[in-house]
Design an enzyme around this catalytic site. Structure first.
Site, PDB file in Angstrom:
ATOM      1  N   GLU A 103       2.987   2.419   6.319  1.00  0.00           N
ATOM      2  CA  GLU A 103       4.005   1.942   7.265  1.00  0.00           C
ATOM      3  C   GLU A 103       4.703   3.097   7.980  1.00  0.00           C
ATOM      4  O   GLU A 103       5.899   3.046   8.271  1.00  0.00           O
ATOM      5  CB  GLU A 103       5.032   1.055   6.535  1.00  0.00           C
ATOM      6  CG  GLU A 103       4.407  -0.173   5.899  1.00  0.00           C
ATOM      7  CD  GLU A 103       5.371  -1.010   5.073  1.00  0.00           C
ATOM      8  OE1 GLU A 103       5.041  -2.164   4.768  1.00  0.00           O
ATOM      9  OE2 GLU A 103       6.459  -0.495   4.733  1.00  0.00           O
ATOM     10  N   GLU A 194      -1.460  -4.598   3.494  1.00  0.00           N
ATOM     11  CA  GLU A 194      -0.326  -5.126   2.733  1.00  0.00           C
ATOM     12  C   GLU A 194       0.193  -6.346   3.472  1.00  0.00           C
ATOM     13  O   GLU A 194       0.361  -6.316   4.697  1.00  0.00           O
ATOM     14  CB  GLU A 194       0.768  -4.061   2.614  1.00  0.00           C
ATOM     15  CG  GLU A 194       1.910  -4.436   1.695  1.00  0.00           C
ATOM     16  CD  GLU A 194       2.914  -3.280   1.578  1.00  0.00           C
ATOM     17  OE1 GLU A 194       2.480  -2.130   1.386  1.00  0.00           O
ATOM     18  OE2 GLU A 194       4.118  -3.530   1.698  1.00  0.00           O
TER      19      GLU A 194
END
Length: 248
Positions: A103, A194
């Protein structure tokens, strides 16, 4: 308990040094059962220590590249330490889907807060050290975007093997898949590395969204997931589970 099946891919995290020996043991056991391991690292900001909250702290990332600074010394100590655990997996002949600095373009972890140029330098530094100096040829490098795709964080095609987004919004999954393909090309394997909700294989087929794998997040994201959907998706003919991975 709900689906009657285990997933083919199981995720682990090198978040706490005291747990890493057990993480490596579990990954090795999983691979020998026929499963595919994926491994992340909630990297605490150098000089701030380890743990989730430390991974969200802010430092001057540029100082990680200035010899003699505390940040420089801490970064290299961390890289050396984690390379040691990955080396144990190599010695056990266990390949892993390696997704460090996840991320990154969300800018909520320290390694993304300094912008794309410094992130690229961090990524390339880790890659070069792990692959060229430490000879870790068991790592399949996953470039793990957030849902806020930013091309300035791209380290270059020679520095990753797979690339994907993550999102906890089911409505964003399809859009992000096609945005990744547009940004990085259609010749790469694209994971939803994810997520908080499993993608629907029927919708994926309808919209040309070909996730190579996904990883549903833990605790309430599993226990609170719609049980009917879990059972349907795990038993879907287009979805591979652990029982179908024998001798792969």
């Amino acid at each position: 308990e709900v689906t009657g099946k285990y997933p083919a891919v199981r995720g682990h995290d090198l978040i706490h040094e005291g747990s890493n020996a057990r993480e490596v043991e579990l990954l090795t056991e999983w691979y020998r059962r026929g499963g595919i391991p994926t491994l992340m690292w909630h990297w605490g900001a150098p000089t701030k220590g380890e743990g989730y909250e430390q991974s969200k702290m802010t430092i001057d990332v540029a100082r990680c590249f200035e010899e003699g600074t505390p940040e420089y010394k801490a970064m290299w100590a961390d890289l050396d330490r984690v390379a040691g655990w990955l080396e144990k997996l190599k010695e056990a002949k266990v390949p892993v889907l390696w997704r460090p600095m996840h991320e990154f373009d969300g800018r909520w972890f320290w390694y993304g807060k300094g912008g794309g140029e410094l992130f690229v330098r961090l990524w390339q530094t880790m890659y070069d050290y792990f692959t060229r100096e430490r000879k870790l040829n068991n790592l399949i490098w996953v470039l793990p975007h957030s849902g806020n795709l930013d091309e300035s964080y791209n380290p270059g095609r020679e520095y990753y093997d797979m690339v994907g987004p993550d999102t906890y919004s089911k409505n964003e999954q399809g859009r992000l898949y096609h945005a990744i393909v547009e940004m990085h090309g259609d010749d790469l394997l694209v994971p939803l590395h994810e997520c908080g909700t499993l993608p629907d294989p029927d919708e994926c087929k309808q919209h040309g969204t070909v996730w190579m794998w996904w990883m549903l997040w833990h605790t309430s994201h599993v226990t609170g997931h719609d049980k009917g959907e879990l059972k349907r998706i795990y038993n879907h003919p287009d979805v591979l589970t652990l029982d179908e991975m024998e001798d792969w």
